[in-house]
Structures are given as C-alpha cells and as structure tokens.
Design a protein around this motif. Structure first.
Motif, short mmCIF file in Angstrom:
data_model
loop_
_atom_site.label_atom_id
_atom_site.label_comp_id
_atom_site.label_asym_id
_atom_site.label_seq_id
_atom_site.Cartn_x
_atom_site.Cartn_y
_atom_site.Cartn_z
N PHE A 142 62.02 41.28 6.59
CA PHE A 142 61.32 39.70 7.19
C PHE A 142 60.28 39.95 8.39
N PHE A 143 60.70 41.07 9.27
CA PHE A 143 59.78 41.14 10.51
C PHE A 143 58.41 41.67 9.84
N ALA A 161 54.43 27.20 6.54
CA ALA A 161 55.73 27.17 6.28
C ALA A 161 56.60 28.58 5.99
N ALA A 162 55.53 29.52 5.62
CA ALA A 162 55.86 30.85 5.53
C ALA A 162 56.11 31.72 6.87
N ASP A 163 55.59 31.36 7.75
CA ASP A 163 55.82 31.98 9.29
C ASP A 163 57.16 31.39 9.58
N HIS A 164 57.52 30.18 9.61
CA HIS A 164 58.52 29.61 10.19
C HIS A 164 59.91 30.16 9.35
N PHE A 165 59.70 30.28 8.01
CA PHE A 165 60.88 30.88 7.14
C PHE A 165 61.07 32.29 7.39
N LEU A 166 59.94 33.25 7.50
CA LEU A 166 60.14 34.46 8.03
C LEU A 166 60.83 34.79 9.52
N GLY A 172 67.95 35.31 12.31
CA GLY A 172 69.13 35.07 11.47
C GLY A 172 69.74 36.72 11.09
N SER A 173 68.90 37.31 10.28
CA SER A 173 69.43 38.59 9.87
C SER A 173 69.67 39.67 10.95
N PHE A 174 68.80 39.47 12.02
CA PHE A 174 69.05 40.24 13.21
C PHE A 174 70.54 40.17 13.79
#
Length: 255
Positions: A142-143, A161-166, A172-174
């Motif tokens: 994701f990063f 929206a792609a930037d906000h999602f990523l 969250g994944s971190f």
C-alpha cells in the motif's frame, strides 16, 4: 541455493532497469524513484504471497515450537527467504548509492535484513520466524502504490479517492501487521531464545551453527533492532496522522 540468490539479485536489478525505461517520459528524478518503488512493490507482493503459503501450511507458530527448535527444517520457507535475500542485497545497494535521500535508518534496516536472512539461509536457522516477519511486507504494498501515484501524478494525487484509500489502508495494515502481528510473534520468538540461552546452547567460537549461542544472540540483536525501527516508523506515522487531523480541523473552522 547461492545460485538462486545470485540470479534473484540479477533479476531485481533487471526489473529496476525495466521500470526505469518504462517511465522514460518522466523527469529523471521521478524515473529513479519510480524504478525503486516498482522493485519494492514487486518484492512486497512476492514476500507476502510466499509467506502466506508458509504460514498456511506450517501454522502461525504462536506456540513457540518452531522457535524452540532453531534447526527445524521448513522447506516451504526456503523460496521466500531466497527471494528476499536477493532483494535485500539489491535494497542495500540502492540505499547506499542514494544514502542522502534514503537516510541512515534505511541503511540500518537493509543491513539487518541482509544479515538476518543470510543467517537463516546459510545455517537453516529459524526459517519459520523469518517467513512470519516477511509477511509484514504487505504494508509495503500500500505504501509503494501510494508513493508511485504521488511520483507519477504529483501533489494533485493527494486529493483523489485512491490516495485516501491507500493512505488509510497503509496506516491500518501497519498497526495490524507490524505492531499486533509482528509484536506478538516477536514476543514468542524472544521468549524462546531467552529460554534457550538460560537452558544452555552450543558454545562454539570457531564456527556458526544453527543451535549455537552466537546464532541466538545475533538473532535476538537483529530482532530487537528491527522492532525498534518498526516502533520508530510507527511513531512517525502516528505523528503525521495527528498533525494532519489538527490541520484539517483548523481548515474546517476557517471555512
């Protein structure tokens, strides 16, 4: 085994060259960054999938059985360690040739990565734990995707929206993978190492063995350093998120 690592290292360099060529329309600095990010993204995907295969077949290892038997063979883990060691050598070279931009922490991270994976692959040591830790590379997916978007499209990408999602998925994944998962697995791992040192390990000064005190101490040292790096990066992420929320609230009040 050594041949596989050498070929893998060549493959990562070839991928970097291909990515650099594909982005020929971008400015030079962006081409270099996009090439680096493309290799890191490819490794993150590969490490995540190969690590998942290991844990699916062998289990999560939270009972400490693998850690109490450092010489236990885990054939399914060989491929992910070989792939990541080859990538680690590429990463070390990539960081060294642009140390001012990459920073000292990335150099320390690369050295710990190469050293620990060399120990694992060369001695057949703690392979399950290494595969468990490499699963945290999912955060890099994701990063890297977000950074590629920023390099390719510039600041306007931040409003998409792609930037906000990523960005949110990375944060969250971190927290889940590098704090919750890696943290709990590391506690099990270090506890087993401590038990091994107290119960008595093989003291052999002239050579390394997978069950020697030297291997256990080197492992514990590398694990602690990597955990400290994760905590530092986590603190930096938390700080940036907090600052971002304060700025957002300030802008809302101004409106």
């Amino acid at each position: 085994m050594l041949e596989a690592v050498v070929l893998g290292c060549v493959a990562w360099h070839a991928l970097e060259a291909a990515a650099y060529w594909l982005h020929h329309k971008s400015e030079e600095v962006h081409r270099r960054h996009l090439a680096l990010l493309s290799v890191r993204l490819a490794h993150a995907f590969a490490a995540t999938l190969l690590s998942l295969r290991v844990l699916w077949k062998e289990g999560l290892g939270m009972d400490g059985a693998f850690d109490r038997a450092p010489c236990h063979a885990v054939p399914t883990a060989d491929s992910v360690v070989q792939v990541s060691l080859a990538w680690g050598l590429w990463e070390l070279w990539a960081v060294c040739r642009d140390l001012e931009q990459q920073g000292l922490l990335m150099l320390i991270h690369a050295v710990v990565l190469v050293g620990s994976q060399s120990l694992v692959l060369g001695l057949g040591y703690m392979r399950h734990f290494m595969a468990s830790m490499l699963l945290t590379e999912v955060t890099e997916v994701f990063f890297s995707l977000r950074m590629i978007g920023l390099e390719a499209h510039g600041p306007p990408f931040r409003a998409t929206a792609a930037d906000h999602f990523l960005r949110r998925t990375f944060i969250g994944s971190f927290a889940i993978m590098r704090f919750a998962w890696a943290g709990s697995r590391t506690v099990v791992h270090l506890s087993a190492i401590a038990d091994g040192l107290m119960e008595g390990c093989v003291v052999q000064m002239n050579s390394l063995r997978c069950d020697s005190c030297t291997s256990l101490v080197a492992d514990a040292t590398g694990t602690v350093v990597q955990t400290a790096l994760n905590m530092w990066w986590g603190a930096q992420i938390t700080h940036k998120v907090w600052r971002g929320r304060i700025r957002s609230k300030a802008r809302q009040k101004e409106v």
